[in-house]
Design a protein around this motif. Structure first.
Motif, PDB file in Angstrom:
ATOM      1  N   ASP A  25       0.720  -0.278  -4.388  1.00 35.46           N
ATOM      2  CA  ASP A  25       1.672   0.816  -4.493  1.00 35.46           C
ATOM      3  C   ASP A  25       2.933   0.518  -3.692  1.00 35.46           C
ATOM      4  O   ASP A  25       4.018   1.011  -4.009  1.00 35.46           O
ATOM      5  CB  ASP A  25       1.022   2.117  -3.997  1.00 35.46           C
ATOM      6  CG  ASP A  25       1.835   3.344  -4.365  1.00 35.46           C
ATOM      7  OD1 ASP A  25       2.218   3.457  -5.552  1.00 35.46           O
ATOM      8  OD2 ASP A  25       2.109   4.179  -3.492  1.00 35.46           O
ATOM      9  N   PHE A  26       2.782  -0.308  -2.657  1.00 37.70           N
ATOM     10  CA  PHE A  26       3.934  -0.705  -1.834  1.00 37.70           C
ATOM     11  C   PHE A  26       4.986  -1.399  -2.696  1.00 37.70           C
ATOM     12  O   PHE A  26       6.172  -1.067  -2.653  1.00 37.70           O
ATOM     13  CB  PHE A  26       3.465  -1.633  -0.701  1.00 37.70           C
ATOM     14  CG  PHE A  26       4.579  -2.132   0.172  1.00 37.70           C
ATOM     15  CD1 PHE A  26       5.120  -1.331   1.168  1.00 37.70           C
ATOM     16  CD2 PHE A  26       5.087  -3.413  -0.001  1.00 37.70           C
ATOM     17  CE1 PHE A  26       6.164  -1.799   1.974  1.00 37.70           C
ATOM     18  CE2 PHE A  26       6.124  -3.883   0.793  1.00 37.70           C
ATOM     19  CZ  PHE A  26       6.655  -3.076   1.785  1.00 37.70           C
ATOM     20  N   VAL A  27       4.553  -2.361  -3.505  1.00 41.54           N
ATOM     21  CA  VAL A  27       5.481  -3.067  -4.397  1.00 41.54           C
ATOM     22  C   VAL A  27       5.976  -2.130  -5.501  1.00 41.54           C
ATOM     23  O   VAL A  27       7.140  -2.203  -5.909  1.00 41.54           O
ATOM     24  CB  VAL A  27       4.828  -4.331  -4.994  1.00 41.54           C
ATOM     25  CG1 VAL A  27       5.583  -4.826  -6.231  1.00 41.54           C
ATOM     26  CG2 VAL A  27       4.783  -5.432  -3.946  1.00 41.54           C
ATOM     27  N   ALA A  28       5.119  -1.231  -5.974  1.00 42.08           N
ATOM     28  CA  ALA A  28       5.520  -0.297  -7.029  1.00 42.08           C
ATOM     29  C   ALA A  28       6.704   0.565  -6.609  1.00 42.08           C
ATOM     30  O   ALA A  28       7.472   1.031  -7.460  1.00 42.08           O
ATOM     31  CB  ALA A  28       4.340   0.587  -7.419  1.00 42.08           C
ATOM     32  N   LYS A  29       6.844   0.775  -5.300  1.00 41.98           N
ATOM     33  CA  LYS A  29       7.943   1.604  -4.785  1.00 41.98           C
ATOM     34  C   LYS A  29       9.145   0.768  -4.346  1.00 41.98           C
ATOM     35  O   LYS A  29      10.174   1.326  -3.963  1.00 41.98           O
ATOM     36  CB  LYS A  29       7.443   2.446  -3.606  1.00 41.98           C
ATOM     37  CG  LYS A  29       6.421   3.499  -4.028  1.00 41.98           C
ATOM     38  CD  LYS A  29       5.856   4.224  -2.818  1.00 41.98           C
ATOM     39  CE  LYS A  29       4.825   5.273  -3.250  1.00 41.98           C
ATOM     40  NZ  LYS A  29       4.179   5.932  -2.094  1.00 41.98           N
ATOM     41  N   ASP A  30       9.003  -0.555  -4.407  1.00 44.04           N
ATOM     42  CA  ASP A  30      10.094  -1.446  -4.001  1.00 44.04           C
ATOM     43  C   ASP A  30      11.284  -1.279  -4.946  1.00 44.04           C
ATOM     44  O   ASP A  30      11.112  -1.183  -6.166  1.00 44.04           O
ATOM     45  CB  ASP A  30       9.602  -2.891  -4.017  1.00 44.04           C
ATOM     46  CG  ASP A  30      10.652  -3.866  -3.537  1.00 44.04           C
ATOM     47  OD1 ASP A  30      10.643  -4.200  -2.342  1.00 44.04           O
ATOM     48  OD2 ASP A  30      11.488  -4.297  -4.371  1.00 44.04           O
ATOM     49  N   SER A  31      12.489  -1.262  -4.406  1.00 43.41           N
ATOM     50  CA  SER A  31      13.682  -1.042  -5.227  1.00 43.41           C
ATOM     51  C   SER A  31      13.860  -2.126  -6.283  1.00 43.41           C
ATOM     52  O   SER A  31      14.346  -1.858  -7.390  1.00 43.41           O
ATOM     53  CB  SER A  31      14.928  -0.974  -4.337  1.00 43.41           C
ATOM     54  OG  SER A  31      15.092  -2.183  -3.609  1.00 43.41           O
ATOM     55  N   ASN A  32      13.451  -3.351  -5.979  1.00 46.32           N
ATOM     56  CA  ASN A  32      13.556  -4.440  -6.953  1.00 46.32           C
ATOM     57  C   ASN A  32      12.604  -4.211  -8.131  1.00 46.32           C
ATOM     58  O   ASN A  32      12.954  -4.462  -9.289  1.00 46.32           O
ATOM     59  CB  ASN A  32      13.241  -5.783  -6.299  1.00 46.32           C
ATOM     60  CG  ASN A  32      14.275  -6.169  -5.268  1.00 46.32           C
ATOM     61  OD1 ASN A  32      15.419  -6.457  -5.590  1.00 46.32           O
ATOM     62  ND2 ASN A  32      13.876  -6.154  -4.000  1.00 46.32           N
ATOM     63  N   PHE A  33      11.390  -3.730  -7.828  1.00 48.90           N
ATOM     64  CA  PHE A  33      10.416  -3.440  -8.882  1.00 48.90           C
ATOM     65  C   PHE A  33      10.889  -2.273  -9.744  1.00 48.90           C
ATOM     66  O   PHE A  33      10.799  -2.315 -10.971  1.00 48.90           O
ATOM     67  CB  PHE A  33       9.056  -3.124  -8.258  1.00 48.90           C
ATOM     68  CG  PHE A  33       7.960  -2.883  -9.269  1.00 48.90           C
ATOM     69  CD1 PHE A  33       7.289  -3.951  -9.853  1.00 48.90           C
ATOM     70  CD2 PHE A  33       7.607  -1.595  -9.639  1.00 48.90           C
ATOM     71  CE1 PHE A  33       6.281  -3.733 -10.794  1.00 48.90           C
ATOM     72  CE2 PHE A  33       6.605  -1.367 -10.577  1.00 48.90           C
ATOM     73  CZ  PHE A  33       5.944  -2.439 -11.154  1.00 48.90           C
TER      74      PHE A  33
END
Length: 291
Positions: free
Chosen positions: A80-88
């Motif tokens: 979920d950390f990456v899911a919230k990343d601006s790049n993702f």
């Protein structure tokens, strides 16, 4: 050839790769920008292949809409950390726009669609290299209609498309919010499979007392029919209380507006994917020889 900071900066802006990877690419390719960009792309594909077997059950639903044409795309990440990343988030939004612009109707076609100077699949590989997790373009749904179409995404985790004949955009959006919240399996009573109704009748009969079962057939039929009608209402959009006005059913709201729901589509992130649950405390205890 000397690898200058300006060269690294130029390659970073062109590819979006990390500083150290850009420097390594330039070193490997004697400072040639084009060759370095290609090297990074191949490196990204290799990393994508290595991560392909890792479970990606988190992620985001992205939407794009133009008039009566709308799409939802589910794109998964491992955390979920990456899911919230601006790049993702930027990547998922761009993929949804590519799906809308290309007219793709399935994931395979979407992967071949153009996203800027590269394909969606090439952009996915680059995103994996940049974010360090497996990224999967899992599903997409679309509607292309002359009717009113609404696209609604709740918190990036649930997405809904609704096609409405009659009514207006506000009602269509309200219905999409309802579907997101209540997740009705079917649209109308006529859409409920006969096998489901038969099974529910069997269950309701089994639950009845011997006293009730001994009642006249016509009365027994009325009792069972009433119970089945209630169950059918629970599993259909038309039969459910409308979330924005629970004093009315969706059917009543639609009738008052002179509208009809032609159909709807709903995606929820990770549904149907078996997630790996990590017990970190147990793992630490095991490594410490305490378990």
């Amino acid at each position: 050839m000397e690898i200058t900071a300006s060269l690294v900066k130029e390659l970073r802006e062109r590819t979006g790769a990390g500083m150290m990877e850009c420097k390594k690419a330039l070193t490997e390719n004697q400072g040639n920008i084009d060759a370095s960009a290609e090297w990074l792309r191949k490196s990204g594909l290799a990393k994508a292949d290595k991560k392909a077997d890792r479970v990606a059950a988190e992620g985001r639903i992205a939407s794009a809409q133009e008039a009566g044409k709308a799409v939802l795309v589910e794109i998964n990440s491992e955390t979920d950390f990456v899911a919230k990343d601006s790049n993702f988030v930027a990547f998922t939004d761009a993929v949804a726009q590519a799906a809308l612009a290309s007219g793709a109707t399935d994931v395979d076609a979407l992967k071949s669609a153009k996203l800027g100077a590269e394909t969606v699949e090439e952009a996915r590989a680059a995103a994996i290299a940049k974010l360090g997790e497996n990224i999967l373009i899992r599903r997409m749904v679309s509607i292309d209609s002359a009717n009113t179409v609404a696209a609604y995404v709740h918190g990036g985790k649930i997405g809904v498309l609704v096609e409405l004949a009659g009514g207006d955009a506000e009602l269509a959006r309200g219905l999409a919010m309802h579907v997101a919240a209540m997740n009705p399996p079917h649209n109308k009573a006529s859409d409920v499979p006969a096998e489901f109704v038969a099974k529910e009748k069997e269950i309701e009969m089994a639950k009845m007392s011997e006293k009730d079962k001994s009642k006249p057939a016509e009365i027994l039929e009325k009792i069972i029919s009433g119970k089945i009608a209630k169950i059918v209402n629970e599993v259909t959009l038309y039969g459910q209380p409308y979330v924005l006005d629970t004093n009315q059913t969706v059917e009543q709201v639609l009738k008052a507006a002179g509208a009809d729901v032609v159909g709807f589509k709903r995606l929820a992130v990770g549904e149907g994917i078996e997630k790996v649950v990590e017990d970190y405390a147990a793992e630490v205890m095991k490594q410490a020889g305490l378990a």
